[in-house]
Design an enzyme around this catalytic site. Sequence first.
Site, PDB file in Angstrom:
ATOM      1  N   VAL A  76       0.810  -1.222   0.000  1.00 46.45           N
ATOM      2  CA  VAL A  76       0.000   0.000   0.000  1.00 46.45           C
ATOM      3  C   VAL A  76       0.839   1.266   0.000  1.00 46.45           C
ATOM      4  CG1 VAL A  76      -2.004  -1.086   1.083  1.00 46.45           C
ATOM      5  CG2 VAL A  76      -0.245  -0.008   2.520  1.00 46.45           C
ATOM      6  N   ASN A 102      -7.244  -1.330   6.191  1.00 51.84           N
ATOM      7  CA  ASN A 102      -6.830  -2.032   7.396  1.00 51.84           C
ATOM      8  C   ASN A 102      -5.312  -2.175   7.513  1.00 51.84           C
ATOM      9  OD1 ASN A 102      -7.621  -4.198   9.652  1.00 51.84           O
ATOM     10  ND2 ASN A 102      -6.024  -5.095   8.381  1.00 51.84           N
ATOM     11  N   SER A 155      -6.760   3.730  15.601  1.00 51.20           N
ATOM     12  CA  SER A 155      -6.266   3.087  16.820  1.00 51.20           C
ATOM     13  C   SER A 155      -6.665   3.954  17.997  1.00 51.20           C
ATOM     14  CB  SER A 155      -4.735   2.961  16.754  1.00 51.20           C
ATOM     15  OG  SER A 155      -4.189   2.603  18.012  1.00 51.20           O
ATOM     16  N   TYR A 168       3.684   6.575  14.732  1.00 46.34           N
ATOM     17  CA  TYR A 168       2.453   5.787  14.673  1.00 46.34           C
ATOM     18  C   TYR A 168       1.260   6.623  15.156  1.00 46.34           C
ATOM     19  CZ  TYR A 168      -0.724   1.826  15.547  1.00 46.34           C
ATOM     20  OH  TYR A 168      -1.791   0.967  15.555  1.00 46.34           O
ATOM     21  N   ALA A 169       1.412   7.250  16.311  1.00 44.95           N
ATOM     22  CA  ALA A 169       0.304   8.019  16.887  1.00 44.95           C
ATOM     23  C   ALA A 169      -0.073   9.199  15.989  1.00 44.95           C
ATOM     24  CB  ALA A 169       0.679   8.511  18.285  1.00 44.95           C
ATOM     25  N   ALA A 170       0.914   9.878  15.434  1.00 43.37           N
ATOM     26  CA  ALA A 170       0.614  11.016  14.559  1.00 43.37           C
ATOM     27  C   ALA A 170      -0.157  10.563  13.319  1.00 43.37           C
ATOM     28  CB  ALA A 170       1.918  11.705  14.156  1.00 43.37           C
ATOM     29  N   LYS A 172      -2.045   7.844  13.032  1.00 42.48           N
ATOM     30  CA  LYS A 172      -3.379   7.383  13.418  1.00 42.48           C
ATOM     31  C   LYS A 172      -4.300   8.550  13.772  1.00 42.48           C
ATOM     32  CE  LYS A 172      -2.937   2.908  12.939  1.00 42.48           C
ATOM     33  NZ  LYS A 172      -3.728   2.169  11.933  1.00 42.48           N
ATOM     34  N   ILE A 201      -5.585  -5.638  21.059  1.00 41.92           N
ATOM     35  CA  ILE A 201      -6.173  -6.779  20.343  1.00 41.92           C
ATOM     36  C   ILE A 201      -5.088  -7.843  20.157  1.00 41.92           C
ATOM     37  CG2 ILE A 201      -7.391  -7.523  18.260  1.00 41.92           C
ATOM     38  CD1 ILE A 201      -8.944  -5.422  19.845  1.00 41.92           C
TER      39      ILE A 201
END
Length: 264
Positions: A76, A102, A155, A168-170, A172, A201
Amino acid sequence: MSDDTPGRLTSRSRSVAGKVVLITGAASGMGRSEAHLFADEGARVAVTDLRQEAVDEVVAEIEGVGGDARGYALDVSDASAIESVTEQIRADLGPIDVLVNNAGISVGGPIDDAEFEDRWQLAMDVLLTAHQRTIRACLDDLRASGEGRIINISSTEGVGAQRGVLPYAAAKHGVIGLTRALAVDLGTDGITVNAICPGPILTGMTELIPEEHRDKFARRRTAVRRYGDPEEVAHMVLNLALPSSSYITGQAIAVDGGLTIKND
């Protein structure tokens, strides 16, 4: 049974039978569960992920119980691959009715790390830019459907943050912004756009965490005191994809066992 047996009193369909569903990152974890669930419900599923052999395994599982699926290798982060794979899906299965963004990776690191720029770019490419590219590649189909559905996987890191996961947080957080803006832009086309924010999860990434650490975290941080199963996320994805969910759009829905509301 008499001829005057009452019919249904409701008018909104809760079926995705016959719908063409494109799922990225569908060879494992939440994506695999989503592919299985949509196929169980009668959808025609395009299973995409990095490795052809991995998507072929999922397709074989689905076809083994009578489901309808095709598998496609897709990176992707590659814009041209998104275009070509989407065209192939359209040729094989028909116009795309539901898109589930996803695919994901875990990318962390402090801002003063020497490799931070590379990690930042990777996170944005896979977790955010890829979402808008797949949406654009499917947009004509989703508009023609009259009830197109886009579900973006964000997330709980998209509504807060832990230490050490800045890229990752930025990204998401960006997924939620993209979701809300597109919901406004595409609402008059009958397209709904929603985000799901999974909490802890049990997936391939979290299985690398020692079990005793997972258990301690779940007991301390979640209301239900456990990690979630990928299928529990998949059912929320399915719910948002239903024709009957036509008045739900622009939402960021946590599937997190109560993590984001637990204060004690």
